[in-house]
Enzyme design. Sequence first.
Site, mmCIF file in Angstrom:
data_model
loop_
_atom_site.group_PDB
_atom_site.id
_atom_site.type_symbol
_atom_site.label_atom_id
_atom_site.label_comp_id
_atom_site.label_asym_id
_atom_site.label_seq_id
_atom_site.Cartn_x
_atom_site.Cartn_y
_atom_site.Cartn_z
ATOM 1 C CB SER A 1 -61.440 -19.099 -14.762
ATOM 2 O OG SER A 1 -61.237 -20.223 -14.427
ATOM 3 C CG ASN A 2 -62.441 -24.778 -16.281
ATOM 4 O OD1 ASN A 2 -61.142 -25.049 -16.192
ATOM 5 N ND2 ASN A 2 -62.962 -24.352 -14.494
ATOM 6 C CG HIS B 1 -66.025 -32.840 -9.182
ATOM 7 N ND1 HIS B 1 -67.083 -32.045 -8.416
ATOM 8 C CD2 HIS B 1 -64.576 -33.115 -8.850
ATOM 9 C CE1 HIS B 1 -67.282 -32.006 -7.065
ATOM 10 N NE2 HIS B 1 -65.877 -33.249 -7.362
ATOM 11 C CG ASN C 1 -69.077 -31.139 -14.667
ATOM 12 O OD1 ASN C 1 -69.028 -29.247 -14.398
ATOM 13 N ND2 ASN C 1 -69.078 -31.447 -13.583
ATOM 14 C CG ASP D 1 -69.888 -34.601 -9.148
ATOM 15 O OD1 ASP D 1 -70.253 -33.766 -10.524
ATOM 16 O OD2 ASP D 1 -70.067 -33.516 -8.332
ATOM 17 C CD GLU E 1 -60.769 -26.743 -12.075
ATOM 18 O OE1 GLU E 1 -62.052 -26.103 -13.016
ATOM 19 O OE2 GLU E 1 -61.379 -27.272 -11.175
#
Length: 209
Positions: free
Chosen positions: A14-15, A111, A109, A152, A181
């Site tokens: 979806s991102n 998160h 990235n 992360d 996001e």
Amino acid sequence: MELRIGFLASHNGSNLQAILENISSGYLKAKPMVLITNNSNAKASKIADDSCLVSICLNKKDYPQIFVSLDEAIAETLKEYDVNLVVLAGYMNKIGPLTLSAYKNRILNIHPALLPKYGGDGMYGWFVHEAVLRAGEKESGATVHMLNEDYDKGPILARCKVSVYPEDDVNTLAKRVLKVEHQLYSQVLRDIQLDRIDLDCMSGLSLPD
Ligand code: GRF
């Protein structure tokens, strides 16, 4: 900076979809070059197909001498498709040292929490939201950061907060975070494209343990 993006995704995408839509609408000036997935059934591949984006499946099954050969295949594929920025969008494998060094300061990235809290090994998907709820946090959110060797821990580029309500469960919280996001990732990419964020300047800002 001109953006020629290589995406890595494992599942829903979806991102990926949100970023591709923001490129199509003209909000984000960038060229999607390739999607690499480790899962031949990923919904992300279908999203890529629908957008005429080349999608390539590279996984441990095809590259059994993990981890170096898969790592090498990923780095080579990104180079072959002339990628200059790598966007991890729900990619469920660790990025290897060859790819990290070939794309130093050029891998991002997202998160689903407010790093540096609720990150690290094992903190992905529902585990993150569960931990946030268990701790009784009043807010959570999403973080876009640069990738380095530690899960992360790379420099944070942007965060966006959401409220956590007493009646929330993992589902409702995950949904609220995912929604932000979808905006945050494209905003950061736009800031990079417009040279409002200089990735090389950010690279020295790793988070402490
Ligand atoms: C997102 O929650 C992202 O924060 C995490 O993986 C999830 C991917 O979702 N890294 P999608 O595949 O983009 O829908």
